[in-house]
Write an enzyme that holds these catalytic residues in place. Sequence first.
Site, short mmCIF file in Angstrom:
data_model
loop_
_atom_site.label_atom_id
_atom_site.label_comp_id
_atom_site.label_asym_id
_atom_site.label_seq_id
_atom_site.Cartn_x
_atom_site.Cartn_y
_atom_site.Cartn_z
N ASP A 193 7.03 -10.20 8.13
CA ASP A 193 6.31 -11.50 7.53
C ASP A 193 7.33 -12.37 7.07
OD1 ASP A 193 3.80 -12.51 7.14
OD2 ASP A 193 3.72 -12.07 5.20
N PHE A 244 -3.53 -12.97 9.94
CA PHE A 244 -3.65 -11.73 9.31
C PHE A 244 -4.17 -11.02 10.30
CE2 PHE A 244 -4.79 -8.27 6.49
CZ PHE A 244 -3.66 -8.20 5.79
N ARG A 258 -6.31 0.90 10.21
CA ARG A 258 -5.24 1.14 10.51
C ARG A 258 -5.34 2.03 11.71
NH1 ARG A 258 -1.30 0.33 6.28
NH2 ARG A 258 -1.90 0.71 4.42
N GLU A 317 9.22 -0.38 11.20
CA GLU A 317 8.23 -1.18 10.40
C GLU A 317 7.03 -1.63 11.05
OE1 GLU A 317 6.76 -2.32 7.80
OE2 GLU A 317 8.11 -3.22 6.11
N ASP A 318 5.96 -1.97 10.48
CA ASP A 318 4.68 -2.39 11.27
C ASP A 318 4.79 -3.94 11.58
OD1 ASP A 318 4.63 -2.98 8.54
OD2 ASP A 318 2.49 -2.52 8.51
P1 IMP Z 1 7.38 -9.14 4.27
O1 IMP Z 1 8.19 -8.52 3.08
O2 IMP Z 1 6.67 -10.40 3.69
O3 IMP Z 1 8.19 -9.12 5.58
O4 IMP Z 1 5.87 -8.43 4.31
C1 IMP Z 1 5.87 -7.40 5.08
C2 IMP Z 1 4.55 -6.34 5.04
O5 IMP Z 1 3.44 -7.09 4.37
C3 IMP Z 1 4.27 -5.60 5.72
O6 IMP Z 1 4.85 -4.33 5.94
C4 IMP Z 1 2.86 -5.35 5.76
O7 IMP Z 1 2.57 -4.13 4.96
C5 IMP Z 1 2.46 -6.54 4.83
N1 IMP Z 1 1.63 -7.59 5.93
C6 IMP Z 1 2.12 -8.97 6.18
N2 IMP Z 1 1.67 -9.41 7.15
C7 IMP Z 1 0.38 -8.69 7.36
C8 IMP Z 1 -0.50 -8.77 8.32
O8 IMP Z 1 -0.88 -9.92 9.30
N3 IMP Z 1 -1.65 -7.56 8.40
C9 IMP Z 1 -1.43 -6.66 7.46
N4 IMP Z 1 -0.16 -6.72 6.76
C10 IMP Z 1 0.53 -7.54 6.73
MG MG Z 2 4.38 -2.26 5.50
#
Ligand code: IMP
Ligand code: MG
Length: 177
Positions: free
Chosen positions: A104, A153, A166, A100-101
Site C-alpha cells: 500500500d 480497500f 481472510r 506479502e499480501d
Molecule cells: P503499507 O505499509 O502501507 O504498504 O501497508 C501494507 C499493509 O497494510 C498490508 O500488509 C495490509 O496488512 C494492510 N493493507 C493495506 N491495504 C489493505 C487493503 O486494501 N485491505 C486489507 N489490508 C490492507
Molecule cells: Mg500485511
Amino acid sequence: MAHNPARISTLISQEKVESRLKDLGEMISRDYEGKEINLVCVLKGGSYFMIELAKYITVPVKMDFMQVSSYGSATKSSGNIKIIKDVDEPMTGRDVLIVEDIIDSGRTLSCLEALFKDRKPATLKIATLLDKPERREVDVKVDYVGFTIPDAFVVGCGLDYAQNYRNLPYVGVVEFE
Ligand code: IMP
Ligand code: MG
C-alpha cells in the site's frame, strides 16, 4: 462476535487468482533454478499467498514466518514497525523471498527490506499478491506482483477487514455503508 455484514464485490475471481499464482510459481521456479528458496511470510496477510504460491514452486523451499505491526490507525500504516515475531532461522547467506499480501504505502516492506539486508542474505527479493501503486509513499522494488489494483480497500486471499474475510478464495472490494 458477529461482524458487520458489509457488501463485498468481486474484484479478482478465484479462477484468475489461481491461474496467476501458477504463472508466478513457474516464473519463480525458473528464476531460482539450482537454489533453495527461503520464503518469509509476513503474517497474517501473507499466509494465504505463501501457501498457495508454494504449491507451484518446484525448487526446494523452506518457510519461515514473521509478524510485524505498524504503529498508527488500523487501515493506514505509519512506517514505524515493531517486530512481534521474528523468523526462526538465521537468513545470512540464504536466498530470501519475502511474501506479502499487499503493498500500500510501501512503508512496511521498506522497513522489512532494510531489516533483512542487515542480515546479509545471499539474495533478497519481494513477492506481493497485490500492489496499489497509487498509494505509494515510499519507493520499494517489488520483484513479483500478482495483480496491480486501484486504490480500494480489498479483502480475501489473506487480506482482512477487522480480521474477517481472510479465507475468501477471491479478492473482493468492501463496500462501506
Ligand atoms: P503499507 O505499509 O502501507 O504498504 O501497508 C501494507 C499493509 O497494510 C498490508 O500488509 C495490509 O496488512 C494492510 N493493507 C493495506 N491495504 C489493505 C487493503 O486494501 N485491505 C486489507 N489490508 C490492507
Ligand atoms: Mg500485511
